[in-house]
Design a protein around this motif. Structure first.
Motif, PDB file in Angstrom:
ATOM      1  N   LEU A  31       0.622  -1.252  -0.148  1.00 34.62           N
ATOM      2  CA  LEU A  31       0.063   0.207  -0.055  1.00 34.62           C
ATOM      3  C   LEU A  31       0.840   1.299   0.034  1.00 34.62           C
ATOM      4  CD1 LEU A  31      -2.843  -1.064   2.462  1.00 34.62           C
ATOM      5  CD2 LEU A  31      -3.121  -0.618   0.354  1.00 34.62           C
ATOM      6  N   ASP A  32       1.819   1.109   0.876  1.00 37.15           N
ATOM      7  CA  ASP A  32       2.916   2.315   0.893  1.00 37.15           C
ATOM      8  C   ASP A  32       3.257   2.685  -0.482  1.00 37.15           C
ATOM      9  OD1 ASP A  32       2.569   2.672   3.425  1.00 37.15           O
ATOM     10  OD2 ASP A  32       4.420   1.526   4.102  1.00 37.15           O
ATOM     11  N   ARG A  33       3.808   1.740  -1.188  1.00 37.34           N
ATOM     12  CA  ARG A  33       4.447   1.931  -2.638  1.00 37.34           C
ATOM     13  C   ARG A  33       3.394   2.230  -3.628  1.00 37.34           C
ATOM     14  NH1 ARG A  33       7.296  -2.993  -1.337  1.00 37.34           N
ATOM     15  NH2 ARG A  33       5.950  -4.290  -2.490  1.00 37.34           N
ATOM     16  N   GLN A  34       2.190   1.698  -3.506  1.00 38.02           N
ATOM     17  CA  GLN A  34       1.238   2.065  -4.517  1.00 38.02           C
ATOM     18  C   GLN A  34       0.656   3.654  -4.297  1.00 38.02           C
ATOM     19  OE1 GLN A  34      -1.569  -1.455  -5.643  1.00 38.02           O
ATOM     20  NE2 GLN A  34      -1.356  -1.380  -3.642  1.00 38.02           N
ATOM     21  N   LEU A  35       0.544   4.007  -2.937  1.00 34.93           N
ATOM     22  CA  LEU A  35       0.373   5.525  -2.748  1.00 34.93           C
ATOM     23  C   LEU A  35       1.275   6.492  -3.118  1.00 34.93           C
ATOM     24  CD1 LEU A  35      -1.526   5.281   0.763  1.00 34.93           C
ATOM     25  CD2 LEU A  35      -2.383   6.109  -1.191  1.00 34.93           C
ATOM     26  N   ALA A  36       2.531   5.876  -2.942  1.00 40.01           N
ATOM     27  CA  ALA A  36       3.667   6.906  -3.314  1.00 40.01           C
ATOM     28  C   ALA A  36       3.710   7.258  -4.992  1.00 40.01           C
ATOM     29  CB  ALA A  36       5.119   6.389  -2.873  1.00 40.01           C
ATOM     30  N   ALA A  37       3.329   6.024  -5.679  1.00 39.21           N
ATOM     31  CA  ALA A  37       3.240   6.274  -7.162  1.00 39.21           C
ATOM     32  C   ALA A  37       1.933   6.616  -7.533  1.00 39.21           C
ATOM     33  CB  ALA A  37       3.605   4.788  -7.573  1.00 39.21           C
ATOM     34  N   ALA A  38       0.811   6.693  -6.895  1.00 33.85           N
ATOM     35  CA  ALA A  38      -0.293   7.330  -7.326  1.00 33.85           C
ATOM     36  C   ALA A  38      -0.506   8.641  -7.912  1.00 33.85           C
ATOM     37  CB  ALA A  38      -1.426   7.010  -6.290  1.00 33.85           C
ATOM     38  N   LEU A  39      -1.526   9.176  -8.621  1.00 33.44           N
ATOM     39  CA  LEU A  39      -1.753  10.391  -8.841  1.00 33.44           C
ATOM     40  C   LEU A  39      -2.123  11.089  -7.792  1.00 33.44           C
ATOM     41  CD1 LEU A  39      -3.981  10.042 -12.414  1.00 33.44           C
ATOM     42  CD2 LEU A  39      -1.584  10.464 -11.792  1.00 33.44           C
ATOM     43  N   SER A  40      -1.878  12.583  -7.782  1.00 31.79           N
ATOM     44  CA  SER A  40      -2.319  13.195  -6.696  1.00 31.79           C
ATOM     45  C   SER A  40      -3.945  13.172  -6.303  1.00 31.79           C
ATOM     46  CB  SER A  40      -1.932  14.789  -6.640  1.00 31.79           C
ATOM     47  OG  SER A  40      -2.673  15.121  -7.816  1.00 31.79           O
ATOM     48  N   PRO A  41      -4.368  13.793  -5.212  1.00 25.79           N
ATOM     49  CA  PRO A  41      -5.641  13.437  -5.011  1.00 25.79           C
ATOM     50  C   PRO A  41      -6.657  14.380  -5.955  1.00 25.79           C
ATOM     51  CG  PRO A  41      -4.530  14.046  -2.871  1.00 25.79           C
ATOM     52  CD  PRO A  41      -3.363  14.135  -3.945  1.00 25.79           C
ATOM     53  N   GLN A  42      -6.124  15.633  -6.281  1.00 24.02           N
ATOM     54  CA  GLN A  42      -6.826  16.449  -7.320  1.00 24.02           C
ATOM     55  C   GLN A  42      -6.826  15.720  -8.782  1.00 24.02           C
ATOM     56  OE1 GLN A  42      -4.217  17.390  -5.332  1.00 24.02           O
ATOM     57  NE2 GLN A  42      -5.306  18.788  -3.893  1.00 24.02           N
ATOM     58  N   GLU A  43      -5.585  15.221  -9.196  1.00 19.36           N
ATOM     59  CA  GLU A  43      -5.617  14.606 -10.475  1.00 19.36           C
ATOM     60  C   GLU A  43      -6.558  13.101 -10.516  1.00 19.36           C
ATOM     61  OE1 GLU A  43      -1.141  15.429 -12.117  1.00 19.36           O
ATOM     62  OE2 GLU A  43      -1.505  13.993 -10.254  1.00 19.36           O
ATOM     63  N   SER A  44      -6.476  12.616  -9.197  1.00 23.18           N
ATOM     64  CA  SER A  44      -7.310  11.568  -9.033  1.00 23.18           C
ATOM     65  C   SER A  44      -8.751  11.637  -9.048  1.00 23.18           C
ATOM     66  CB  SER A  44      -6.926  10.659  -7.744  1.00 23.18           C
ATOM     67  OG  SER A  44      -5.609  10.316  -7.558  1.00 23.18           O
ATOM     68  N   LEU A  45      -9.244  12.713  -8.316  1.00 20.28           N
ATOM     69  CA  LEU A  45     -10.669  13.061  -8.495  1.00 20.28           C
ATOM     70  C   LEU A  45     -11.111  13.529  -9.694  1.00 20.28           C
ATOM     71  CD1 LEU A  45     -13.317  13.641  -7.143  1.00 20.28           C
ATOM     72  CD2 LEU A  45     -12.517  15.869  -6.276  1.00 20.28           C
ATOM     73  N   ALA A  46     -10.152  14.277 -10.642  1.00 21.52           N
ATOM     74  CA  ALA A  46     -10.579  14.741 -11.942  1.00 21.52           C
ATOM     75  C   ALA A  46     -10.571  13.457 -12.871  1.00 21.52           C
ATOM     76  CB  ALA A  46      -9.467  15.656 -12.424  1.00 21.52           C
ATOM     77  N   ALA A  47      -9.875  12.370 -12.758  1.00 23.82           N
ATOM     78  CA  ALA A  47     -10.147  11.140 -13.405  1.00 23.82           C
ATOM     79  C   ALA A  47     -11.420  10.460 -13.176  1.00 23.82           C
ATOM     80  CB  ALA A  47      -8.800  10.361 -13.016  1.00 23.82           C
ATOM     81  N   LEU A  48     -11.719  10.589 -11.831  1.00 22.82           N
ATOM     82  CA  LEU A  48     -13.138   9.892 -11.382  1.00 22.82           C
ATOM     83  C   LEU A  48     -14.168  10.439 -12.053  1.00 22.82           C
ATOM     84  CD1 LEU A  48     -14.210   7.838  -9.620  1.00 22.82           C
ATOM     85  CD2 LEU A  48     -14.291   9.492  -7.639  1.00 22.82           C
ATOM     86  N   ARG A  49     -14.201  11.869 -12.013  1.00 21.65           N
ATOM     87  CA  ARG A  49     -15.352  12.604 -12.856  1.00 21.65           C
ATOM     88  C   ARG A  49     -15.200  12.167 -14.170  1.00 21.65           C
ATOM     89  NH1 ARG A  49     -13.965  17.594  -8.936  1.00 21.65           N
ATOM     90  NH2 ARG A  49     -15.620  17.224  -7.332  1.00 21.65           N
ATOM     91  N   ARG A  50     -14.166  12.269 -15.082  1.00 23.45           N
ATOM     92  CA  ARG A  50     -14.201  11.954 -16.236  1.00 23.45           C
ATOM     93  C   ARG A  50     -14.933  10.516 -16.425  1.00 23.45           C
ATOM     94  NH1 ARG A  50      -8.993  14.631 -15.981  1.00 23.45           N
ATOM     95  NH2 ARG A  50      -7.986  12.288 -15.971  1.00 23.45           N
ATOM     96  N   ALA A  51     -14.449   9.599 -15.848  1.00 22.57           N
ATOM     97  CA  ALA A  51     -14.999   8.557 -16.017  1.00 22.57           C
ATOM     98  C   ALA A  51     -16.341   8.116 -15.719  1.00 22.57           C
ATOM     99  CB  ALA A  51     -14.535   7.357 -15.090  1.00 22.57           C
ATOM    100  N   ALA A  52     -16.856   9.260 -14.594  1.00 27.13           N
ATOM    101  CA  ALA A  52     -18.519   9.092 -14.460  1.00 27.13           C
ATOM    102  C   ALA A  52     -19.204   9.726 -15.792  1.00 27.13           C
ATOM    103  CB  ALA A  52     -18.615   9.700 -13.235  1.00 27.13           C
ATOM    104  N   GLU A  53     -18.657  10.663 -16.146  1.00 28.35           N
ATOM    105  CA  GLU A  53     -18.969  11.400 -17.199  1.00 28.35           C
ATOM    106  C   GLU A  53     -19.190  10.506 -18.601  1.00 28.35           C
ATOM    107  OE1 GLU A  53     -20.992  14.227 -19.600  1.00 28.35           O
ATOM    108  OE2 GLU A  53     -20.811  14.107 -17.237  1.00 28.35           O
ATOM    109  N   ARG A  54     -18.006   9.584 -18.659  1.00 32.98           N
ATOM    110  CA  ARG A  54     -17.909   8.860 -20.103  1.00 32.98           C
ATOM    111  C   ARG A  54     -18.913   7.665 -19.692  1.00 32.98           C
ATOM    112  NH1 ARG A  54     -12.455   8.806 -18.952  1.00 32.98           N
ATOM    113  NH2 ARG A  54     -12.566   6.686 -18.000  1.00 32.98           N
TER     114      ARG A  54
END
Length: 249
Positions: free
Chosen positions: A222-245
């Motif tokens: 979990l530590d490694r995945q969080l370190a490599a993940a997008l920022s919270p803002q980028e992640s939320l933007a991707a989530l909203r784009r997916a909902a729109e699709r």
């Protein structure tokens, strides 16, 4: 070090029976502080004490027999808390967690039966209350492309998840896997103030509890995945784009 699952099971049973730690200590011939330390997994249970207290708390024979198996010295236990049905063990552990991190590939944001917190302003049918501690959900980008039953319901689930993030009751992080860091859906990691961390995963409809070395391995993932993940803002933007699709399908 004791077993966090056994401690949580017996504490939940004690509280359900309306028994105080002092009364439990008197029944088992122990000090009250010993009961507190046993339930917090700071010391190991003696089989005779655990079984005697379980019977005194009124636990059914089936659960007492299961408890005997949990007392075997090992670091992974499979116990029958099924799907989204509220399990007393899992609920007792979640209620005492100070942090929960989840890596999963499922679309529903309610892991094993959580209901949405009122702060989100969105209703949900989960049976267990939302944990009273910070919760972080980690997904990979492929999870956003997986549907749930049909497109409208998938879009609704994703919008619901975004609402939880907007209400600041959930942190969402999106991982784009590469050669260095792959996505590992390890389940939930529960961190406690008074006991070792515990990891929980769902395997073939069973909720599997892992502590000791296996939990430490999952925590490191979990530590490694969080370190490599997008920022919270980028992640939320991707989530909203997916909902729109999904809304346009």
């Amino acid at each position: 070090m004791g077993d966090a699952v056994v401690g949580a099971v017996l504490r939940a049973a004690r509280e359900q029976a309306g028994v105080s730690p002092a009364q439990a200590a008197a029944c088992a011939g122990l000090r009250e502080s010993r009961i507190t330390r046993l339930e917090a997994a700071q010391v190991r249970w003696a089989r005779e004490h655990a079984v005697a207290l379980a019977r005194w708390y009124g636990m059914p024979d089936r659960e007492v027999e299961e408890l005997r198996h949990l007392l075997v010295a090992r670091h992974q236990h499979a116990v029958p808390d099924y799907g989204t049905i509220s399990g007393p063990r899992l609920g007792a552990l979640e209620a005492r967690a100070v942090r929960i991190r989840v890596a999963t590939q499922t679309v529903p944001p309610f892991v094993w039966g959580w209901a949405s917190p009122e702060a989100a302003g969105v209703s949900a049918g989960g049976s267990r209350p939302w944990p009273g501690c910070p919760v972080t959900l980690i997904w990979d980008d492929l999870t956003l492309d997986r549907g749930y039953m049909d497109a409208p319901r998938t879009a609704a689930r994703l919008r619901h998840l975004a609402a939880l993030v907007d209400a600041e009751v959930l942190s969402f992080r999106l991982l784009i896997p590469d050669y260095d860091v792959s996505f590992e859906p390890v389940g939930s990691e529960l961190t406690f103030a008074d006991r070792p961390a515990l990891c929980v995963s769902e395997e073939l409809s069973l909720v599997v509890y892992s502590n000791g070395p296996r939990a430490r391995e999952k925590s490191a993932l979990l530590d490694r995945q969080l370190a490599a993940a997008l920022s919270p803002q980028e992640s939320l933007a991707a989530l909203r784009r997916a909902a729109e699709r999904w809304s346009c399908r």
